[in-house]
Design a protein around this motif. Structure first.
Motif, PDB file in Angstrom:
ATOM      1  N   ASP A  78       0.847  -1.388  -0.018  1.00  0.00           N
ATOM      2  CA  ASP A  78       0.069   0.081   0.242  1.00  0.00           C
ATOM      3  C   ASP A  78       0.906   1.276  -0.114  1.00  0.00           C
ATOM      4  N   GLN A  79       1.911   1.304  -0.750  1.00  0.00           N
ATOM      5  CA  GLN A  79       2.852   2.445  -1.053  1.00  0.00           C
ATOM      6  C   GLN A  79       2.612   2.773  -2.425  1.00  0.00           C
ATOM      7  N   LYS A  80       2.904   4.218  -2.578  1.00  0.00           N
ATOM      8  CA  LYS A  80       2.841   4.818  -3.686  1.00  0.00           C
ATOM      9  C   LYS A  80       4.461   4.754  -4.253  1.00  0.00           C
ATOM     10  N   LEU A  81       4.409   4.414  -5.767  1.00  0.00           N
ATOM     11  CA  LEU A  81       5.835   4.168  -6.134  1.00  0.00           C
ATOM     12  C   LEU A  81       6.594   5.364  -6.198  1.00  0.00           C
ATOM     13  N   GLY A  82       6.106   6.676  -6.476  1.00  0.00           N
ATOM     14  CA  GLY A  82       7.020   7.941  -6.645  1.00  0.00           C
ATOM     15  C   GLY A  82       7.537   8.453  -5.184  1.00  0.00           C
ATOM     16  N   ARG A  83       6.576   8.392  -4.210  1.00  0.00           N
ATOM     17  CA  ARG A  83       6.997   8.955  -3.068  1.00  0.00           C
ATOM     18  C   ARG A  83       7.772   7.939  -2.197  1.00  0.00           C
ATOM     19  N   LEU A  84       7.927   6.476  -2.685  1.00  0.00           N
ATOM     20  CA  LEU A  84       8.784   5.515  -2.165  1.00  0.00           C
ATOM     21  C   LEU A  84      10.212   5.445  -2.609  1.00  0.00           C
ATOM     22  N   ALA A  85      10.068   6.040  -4.083  1.00  0.00           N
ATOM     23  CA  ALA A  85      11.195   5.908  -5.129  1.00  0.00           C
ATOM     24  C   ALA A  85      12.163   7.174  -4.292  1.00  0.00           C
ATOM     25  N   GLU A 114       4.948  -6.530  -5.162  1.00  0.00           N
ATOM     26  CA  GLU A 114       3.810  -6.725  -6.228  1.00  0.00           C
ATOM     27  C   GLU A 114       2.346  -6.049  -5.667  1.00  0.00           C
ATOM     28  N   PHE A 115       2.413  -5.351  -4.295  1.00  0.00           N
ATOM     29  CA  PHE A 115       1.367  -4.552  -3.640  1.00  0.00           C
ATOM     30  C   PHE A 115       1.423  -3.272  -3.746  1.00  0.00           C
ATOM     31  N   LEU A 116       2.669  -2.813  -4.743  1.00  0.00           N
ATOM     32  CA  LEU A 116       2.708  -1.208  -4.612  1.00  0.00           C
ATOM     33  C   LEU A 116       1.506  -0.580  -5.586  1.00  0.00           C
ATOM     34  N   ILE A 117       1.199   0.455  -5.244  1.00  0.00           N
ATOM     35  CA  ILE A 117       0.065   1.220  -5.763  1.00  0.00           C
ATOM     36  C   ILE A 117       0.454   2.081  -6.848  1.00  0.00           C
ATOM     37  N   PHE A 118       0.049   2.064  -7.862  1.00  0.00           N
ATOM     38  CA  PHE A 118       0.250   2.845  -9.149  1.00  0.00           C
ATOM     39  C   PHE A 118      -0.792   3.831  -9.554  1.00  0.00           C
ATOM     40  N   ASP A 119      -0.619   5.024  -9.722  1.00  0.00           N
ATOM     41  CA  ASP A 119      -1.573   6.010  -9.980  1.00  0.00           C
ATOM     42  C   ASP A 119      -2.537   5.625 -11.126  1.00  0.00           C
ATOM     43  N   ARG A 120      -1.786   5.134 -12.073  1.00  0.00           N
ATOM     44  CA  ARG A 120      -2.531   4.876 -13.479  1.00  0.00           C
ATOM     45  C   ARG A 120      -1.806   3.552 -13.949  1.00  0.00           C
ATOM     46  N   GLU A 121      -2.547   3.017 -14.915  1.00  0.00           N
ATOM     47  CA  GLU A 121      -2.110   1.853 -15.776  1.00  0.00           C
ATOM     48  C   GLU A 121      -0.821   2.256 -16.318  1.00  0.00           C
ATOM     49  N   VAL A 122       0.323   1.669 -16.396  1.00  0.00           N
ATOM     50  CA  VAL A 122       1.369   2.054 -17.006  1.00  0.00           C
ATOM     51  C   VAL A 122       1.598   1.225 -18.226  1.00  0.00           C
ATOM     52  N   GLU A 123       1.972   1.706 -19.529  1.00  0.00           N
ATOM     53  CA  GLU A 123       2.060   0.989 -20.603  1.00  0.00           C
ATOM     54  C   GLU A 123       2.977   1.367 -21.191  1.00  0.00           C
ATOM     55  N   LYS A 124       4.377   0.509 -21.212  1.00  0.00           N
ATOM     56  CA  LYS A 124       5.471   0.674 -21.946  1.00  0.00           C
ATOM     57  C   LYS A 124       5.631   0.339 -23.338  1.00  0.00           C
ATOM     58  N   PHE A 125       6.250   1.237 -24.024  1.00  0.00           N
ATOM     59  CA  PHE A 125       6.897   0.955 -25.573  1.00  0.00           C
ATOM     60  C   PHE A 125       8.176   0.970 -25.435  1.00  0.00           C
ATOM     61  N   LYS A 141      11.061  -4.520 -11.975  1.00  0.00           N
ATOM     62  CA  LYS A 141      11.622  -3.834 -12.940  1.00  0.00           C
ATOM     63  C   LYS A 141      11.129  -2.305 -12.961  1.00  0.00           C
ATOM     64  N   MET A 142      10.006  -2.152 -12.712  1.00  0.00           N
ATOM     65  CA  MET A 142       9.206  -0.793 -12.451  1.00  0.00           C
ATOM     66  C   MET A 142       9.760  -0.114 -11.393  1.00  0.00           C
ATOM     67  N   ILE A 143      10.255  -0.755 -10.176  1.00  0.00           N
ATOM     68  CA  ILE A 143      10.755   0.032  -9.129  1.00  0.00           C
ATOM     69  C   ILE A 143      12.303   0.469  -9.491  1.00  0.00           C
ATOM     70  N   GLU A 144      12.826  -0.638 -10.032  1.00  0.00           N
ATOM     71  CA  GLU A 144      14.392  -0.411 -10.334  1.00  0.00           C
ATOM     72  C   GLU A 144      14.578   0.749 -11.481  1.00  0.00           C
ATOM     73  N   SER A 145      13.658   0.833 -12.335  1.00  0.00           N
ATOM     74  CA  SER A 145      13.714   1.820 -13.495  1.00  0.00           C
ATOM     75  C   SER A 145      13.445   3.260 -12.832  1.00  0.00           C
ATOM     76  N   SER A 146      12.504   3.219 -11.897  1.00  0.00           N
ATOM     77  CA  SER A 146      11.996   4.644 -11.467  1.00  0.00           C
ATOM     78  C   SER A 146      13.306   5.300 -10.519  1.00  0.00           C
TER      79      SER A 146
END
Length: 140
Positions: free
Chosen positions: A23-30, A61-72, A94-99
């Motif tokens: 229940d943590q947000k990715l940006g604030r945690l990063a 796996e329980f991180l909160i994302f603000d929106r659905e992230v679609e990578k290209f 991978k999402m955590i490490e890249s951010s």
């Protein structure tokens, strides 16, 4: 006379911290983790010295994302039909490490600091021998 304090090797004692990502947000945690990896919370921080700590993230796996992230990803630029591909399966690790990697400073520090980050899905991790200190991110 120069009175600037520069820490020597006696001050470089790296601690191990464990943080629950549930229940943590990715940006604030990063943004918090980048400061912890660089050692900016320490009273004897010096920019040219590497005095950061190790971080273990569990329940990724329980991180909160603000929106659905679609990578290209662009595989072959300039080739119609081949260039832009959608990456569907992105693991939370991978999402955590890249951010976190994108928030770090450029240069050698980026390569060194990212190696101290350990991300695991679930509560189990192999670093029990290091006696990690549990940090509650909500209370900081």
């Amino acid at each position: 006379m120069n009175k600037t304090f520069i820490p020597n090797s006696d001050y470089i004692k790296r601690k191990w911290y464990i943080i629950d990502c549930k229940d943590q947000k990715l940006g604030r945690l990063a943004s918090f983790l980048v400061r912890l990896l660089a050692g900016k919370f320490k009273s004897y921080y010096y920019p040219s010295m590497d005095i950061g700590d190790y971080i273990i993230l569990i329940n990724a796996e329980f991180l909160i994302f603000d929106r659905e992230v679609e990578k290209f990803h662009v595989f072959r630029p300039g080739r119609p039909g081949y260039s832009l591909k959608r990456i569907i399966t992105i693991t939370p690790q991978k999402m955590i490490e890249s951010s976190i990697k994108s928030m770090m400073p450029n240069g050698l520090a980026r390569k060194r600091l990212i190696k101290r980050l350990k991300v695991y899905e679930g509560k189990n991790h192999p670093h029990k021998a290091q006696n990690p200190i549990k940090l509650d991110f909500n209370k900081l």
